[in-house]
Design a protein around this motif. Structure first.
Motif, PDB file in Angstrom:
ATOM      1  N   ALA A 238       2.588 -53.696 -95.723  1.00 20.78           N
ATOM      2  CA  ALA A 238       3.261 -55.000 -95.660  1.00 20.78           C
ATOM      3  C   ALA A 238       3.588 -55.357 -94.210  1.00 20.78           C
ATOM      4  O   ALA A 238       3.377 -56.492 -93.781  1.00 20.78           O
ATOM      5  CB  ALA A 238       4.524 -54.984 -96.516  1.00 20.78           C
TER       6      ALA A 238
ATOM      7  N   VAL B 285      10.488 -54.419 -99.481  1.00 23.35           N
ATOM      8  CA  VAL B 285       9.529 -53.535-100.143  1.00 23.35           C
ATOM      9  C   VAL B 285       9.892 -52.078 -99.837  1.00 23.35           C
ATOM     10  O   VAL B 285       9.937 -51.230-100.735  1.00 23.35           O
ATOM     11  CB  VAL B 285       8.077 -53.849 -99.711  1.00 23.35           C
TER      12      VAL B 285
ATOM     13  N   ARG C 282      11.508 -54.911-104.120  1.00 27.09           N
ATOM     14  CA  ARG C 282      10.461 -55.830-104.572  1.00 27.09           C
ATOM     15  C   ARG C 282       9.097 -55.188-104.421  1.00 27.09           C
ATOM     16  O   ARG C 282       8.923 -54.236-103.663  1.00 27.09           O
ATOM     17  CB  ARG C 282      10.524 -57.169-103.840  1.00 27.09           C
ATOM     18  N   ILE C 283       8.157 -55.762-105.156  1.00 29.02           N
ATOM     19  CA  ILE C 283       6.741 -55.398-105.058  1.00 29.02           C
ATOM     20  C   ILE C 283       6.035 -56.587-104.434  1.00 29.02           C
ATOM     21  O   ILE C 283       6.234 -57.727-104.866  1.00 29.02           O
ATOM     22  CB  ILE C 283       6.158 -55.096-106.454  1.00 29.02           C
ATOM     23  N   LEU C 284       5.229 -56.345-103.429  1.00 29.22           N
ATOM     24  CA  LEU C 284       4.462 -57.386-102.744  1.00 29.22           C
ATOM     25  C   LEU C 284       2.987 -57.175-103.046  1.00 29.22           C
ATOM     26  O   LEU C 284       2.417 -56.137-102.701  1.00 29.22           O
ATOM     27  CB  LEU C 284       4.716 -57.328-101.231  1.00 29.22           C
TER      28      LEU C 284
ATOM     29  N   GLN D 127       5.289 -62.020-105.203  1.00 32.14           N
ATOM     30  CA  GLN D 127       6.278 -60.949-105.164  1.00 32.14           C
ATOM     31  C   GLN D 127       6.941 -60.795-106.524  1.00 32.14           C
ATOM     32  O   GLN D 127       7.179 -61.779-107.220  1.00 32.14           O
ATOM     33  CB  GLN D 127       7.357 -61.268-104.138  1.00 32.14           C
TER      34      GLN D 127
END
Length: 179
Positions: free
Chosen positions: A15, A58, A63-65, A81
């Motif tokens: 990321a 992240v 969170r997931i990106l 996201q």
């Protein structure tokens, strides 16, 4: 021209390394008139700062990106996201945020691929209820309808268009079976 795409989640290091590519997608969306939290003109510095914050989130497991890459040239053409961090009384819920597709890749299945991957990632993270909001009457609204999201309602004058002027937003939810 966008060929086939692959969608995958980015690690915190990936990321951080993709901030520039993610910023290019965000800037393109804002320049194209998308109401996605930023006013025009969106500078590279503001976009980069946003994505650096996302990368830190992240890394914190909040969170997931996910990104969609054009297989023909490896470029990032979309992102979404899954916001995992929620209040303690909502551990089963996640928000879908910043579903963005570069204008050159639209109407080619990129948004649908990103949303399916986001739903799968949320399910793997143990989430059973997803929520999102989008500009009323836009292309994304039609996409969410096609993908089985349930419309909750419309909030008038919710946000500003990037060039100014108020726009409405539609709120959606989806119950994930098997989560």
């Amino acid at each position: 021209m966008c060929g086939h795409v692959t969608v995958h989640a980015l690690s915190p290091d990936e990321a951080r390394a993709q901030v520039g590519a993610l910023s290019a997608v965000l800037i393109d969306c804002v320049e194209g008139g998308a109401s996605v939290s930023f006013m025009a003109p969106l500078t590279q510095e503001r976009a980069d700062a946003f994505w650096q914050g996302v990368a830190e989130s992240v890394a914190a497991g909040e969170r997931i990106l996910l990104v969609a890459r054009d297989e023909s040239d490896g470029s990032v053409v979309g992102t979404v996201q899954v916001v995992l961090r929620q209040p303690e009384n909502q551990p089963h819920r996640a928000d879908i945020s910043k579903m963005l597709v570069h204008r050159r890749a639209r109407r080619k299945g990129v948004g649908a691929a990103l949303m399916r991957a986001a739903e799968d990632a949320a399910r793997r993270a143990g989430k059973s209820v997803l929520v999102l909001d989008t500009v009323t009457g836009g292309d994304a609204e039609r996409l969410y309808d096609r993908l089985g999201w349930m419309r909750v309602g419309v909030i008038p004058n919710y946000a500003l268009w990037p060039q100014g002027g108020l726009c409405d937003t539609t709120v959606y939810h989806k119950q994930l079976p098997g989560a």
